[in-house]
Design a protein around this motif. Structure first.
Motif, PDB file in Angstrom:
ATOM      1  N   HIS A 277      71.844  65.123   7.202  1.00 46.11           N
ATOM      2  CA  HIS A 277      72.218  63.997   8.043  1.00 46.11           C
ATOM      3  C   HIS A 277      71.922  64.312   9.509  1.00 46.11           C
ATOM      4  O   HIS A 277      72.559  65.184  10.119  1.00 46.11           O
ATOM      5  CB  HIS A 277      73.702  63.691   7.847  1.00 46.11           C
ATOM      6  N   ASP A 278      70.964  63.617  10.109  1.00 43.35           N
ATOM      7  CA  ASP A 278      70.636  63.824  11.519  1.00 43.35           C
ATOM      8  C   ASP A 278      71.837  63.474  12.387  1.00 43.35           C
ATOM      9  O   ASP A 278      72.485  62.443  12.196  1.00 43.35           O
ATOM     10  CB  ASP A 278      69.451  62.952  11.924  1.00 43.35           C
ATOM     11  N   ARG A 279      72.103  64.338  13.390  1.00 44.60           N
ATOM     12  CA  ARG A 279      73.311  64.166  14.191  1.00 44.60           C
ATOM     13  C   ARG A 279      73.167  63.058  15.228  1.00 44.60           C
ATOM     14  O   ARG A 279      74.076  62.263  15.438  1.00 44.60           O
ATOM     15  CB  ARG A 279      73.667  65.484  14.888  1.00 44.60           C
ATOM     16  N   ARG A 280      72.027  63.017  15.898  1.00 43.95           N
ATOM     17  CA  ARG A 280      71.877  62.034  16.981  1.00 43.95           C
ATOM     18  C   ARG A 280      70.424  61.611  17.116  1.00 43.95           C
ATOM     19  O   ARG A 280      69.517  62.438  17.030  1.00 43.95           O
ATOM     20  CB  ARG A 280      72.354  62.622  18.311  1.00 43.95           C
ATOM     21  N   TYR A 281      70.233  60.305  17.315  1.00 41.40           N
ATOM     22  CA  TYR A 281      68.923  59.743  17.662  1.00 41.40           C
ATOM     23  C   TYR A 281      69.029  59.122  19.050  1.00 41.40           C
ATOM     24  O   TYR A 281      70.016  58.463  19.375  1.00 41.40           O
ATOM     25  CB  TYR A 281      68.505  58.629  16.693  1.00 41.40           C
ATOM     26  N   SER A 282      67.974  59.282  19.847  1.00 46.32           N
ATOM     27  CA  SER A 282      67.952  58.627  21.149  1.00 46.32           C
ATOM     28  C   SER A 282      66.516  58.501  21.633  1.00 46.32           C
ATOM     29  O   SER A 282      65.818  59.510  21.813  1.00 46.32           O
ATOM     30  CB  SER A 282      68.775  59.416  22.173  1.00 46.32           C
ATOM     31  N   LEU A 283      66.061  57.278  21.838  1.00 47.68           N
ATOM     32  CA  LEU A 283      64.706  56.999  22.290  1.00 47.68           C
ATOM     33  C   LEU A 283      64.696  56.652  23.777  1.00 47.68           C
ATOM     34  O   LEU A 283      65.491  55.837  24.235  1.00 47.68           O
ATOM     35  CB  LEU A 283      64.123  55.807  21.534  1.00 47.68           C
ATOM     36  N   SER A 284      63.765  57.217  24.505  1.00 50.35           N
ATOM     37  CA  SER A 284      63.479  56.732  25.851  1.00 50.35           C
ATOM     38  C   SER A 284      62.625  55.479  25.727  1.00 50.35           C
ATOM     39  O   SER A 284      61.606  55.469  25.029  1.00 50.35           O
ATOM     40  CB  SER A 284      62.715  57.790  26.651  1.00 50.35           C
ATOM     41  N   ILE A 285      63.019  54.400  26.410  1.00 49.90           N
ATOM     42  CA  ILE A 285      62.225  53.179  26.392  1.00 49.90           C
ATOM     43  C   ILE A 285      61.531  52.946  27.735  1.00 49.90           C
ATOM     44  O   ILE A 285      61.080  51.838  28.035  1.00 49.90           O
ATOM     45  CB  ILE A 285      63.063  51.945  25.991  1.00 49.90           C
TER      46      ILE A 285
END
Length: 327
Positions: A277-285
């Motif tokens: 289970h991946d802990r965190r996702y965060s994309l720069s937009i």
């Protein structure tokens, strides 16, 4: 313009088709749309009911892996918007073969046909999950891919194939990668519609692990706006991130859904965490914002209230799906 939309009867694809055919993307007003959809468990013709009578829509039930069918359909289209994919992480953990077949081989089949037919642009829709997990900061589009689930690995493979066809064959390819989507018409195996429908029915909801996994939530309408911007104005061979700017832990998300449905924490079951289970996702937009003028327009509070209201008012849509899938 003639647009071939794969997976156009699914959650995100149908949002795109409905919006396109009702004039939501002025640059493509008057376009004709061919939807190619296999109508697997998550594809649903009812998702296209609002535009089903539009003469600009042609629906074809079929598999993107069917090379003969794809070769027959592709000529005459100016662009492909490729949504079709197997997407549910839990299903990919139980069995990966369908994910590899559809996401990788299906994408290769479409790319080959687009190349032969001289299609003007191939927009490949992907996911932030191809990057793995990030503890702090946000991924940029040049970040190395490090997928952790079979689903994410299959999507990473399809991304690399699409970009390789640009570099090798000069096919006009653009790739978008999005954060977690929510909104109406989402198949109720995904967390928000699963939780909302369970809570509306007086049931309980399963929360993985400690509930601390973090996701950025993106309303499906905003996602499709970003896709259209990339289709119309994105640079060939480039990747663009589409995010919603609403990072929440799964526990925080659950609390929001409890409030929205009038339930309390007694409706939550803590369950064993998902494998890998991946802990965190965060994309720069920053890139899509600076180059194409994208900005999410639907705030999370507004979007989740409208989403809960939609599921409350559309039981006839989701109840048969949950019963059939035994969710």
């Amino acid at each position: 313009m003639r647009i071939l939309v794969t997976g156009g009867a699914g959650f995100i694809g149908s949002q795109y088709v409905r919006t396109l055919l009702t004039g939501g993307y002025p640059g493509y007003a008057g376009s004709r749309v061919t939807v190619l959809d296999k109508l697997t468990y998550s594809g649903n013709r009812a998702n296209l009911d609002p535009v089903a009578a539009d003469p600009a829509l042609t629906f074809v039930e079929g598999d993107i892996c069917d090379a003969a069918l794809v070769d027959e359909l592709m000529p005459g289209h100016d662009a492909v918007v490729h949504f079709a994919a197997e997407t549910h992480v839990d299903r990919s953990i139980r069995g990966a073969s369908e994910f590899v077949t559809t996401n990788v081989l299906g994408t290769q089949t479409l790319l080959d046909a687009a190349l032969r037919a001289g299609v003007g642009r191939f927009l490949h829709v992907s996911t932030d999950e191809v990057y793995g997990s990030i503890a702090e900061g946000s991924w940029t589009e040049d970040w190395p891919l490090a997928p952790n689930s079979p689903y994410a690995a299959a999507k990473a493979g399809s991304d690399l194939l699409a970009l390789a066809y640009h570099r090798t064959h000069k096919l006009d390819v653009v790739v978008t990668r999005c954060s977690n989507n929510y909104g109406p018409y989402q198949f109720p195996e995904k967390v928000i519609p699963l939780f909302v429908t369970n809570l509306l029915d007086g049931g309980t909801v399963p929360l993985y692990g400690d509930g601390g996994n973090i996701r950025d939530w993106l309303h499906v309408a905003d996602h499709c706006v970003g896709i259209q911007l990339a289709l119309e104005k994105g640079r060939s061979g480039e990747v663009y991130h589409i995010g919603g700017g609403a990072e929440l832990t799964n526990r925080e998300l659950t609390e929001e859904l409890l409030r929205a449905t009038g339930r309390d924490w007694s409706a939550v079951r803590m369950v064993e965490d998902r494998k890998g289970h991946d802990r965190r996702y965060s994309l720069s937009i920053d890139k899509i914002s600076d180059e194409l003028g994208y900005a999410p327009a639907v705030g999370f509070a507004e979007g989740i209230a409208a989403t809960v209201a939609w599921y409350r008012d559309n039981r006839s849509w989701w109840e048969p799906l949950k019963a059939k899938a035994a969710l």
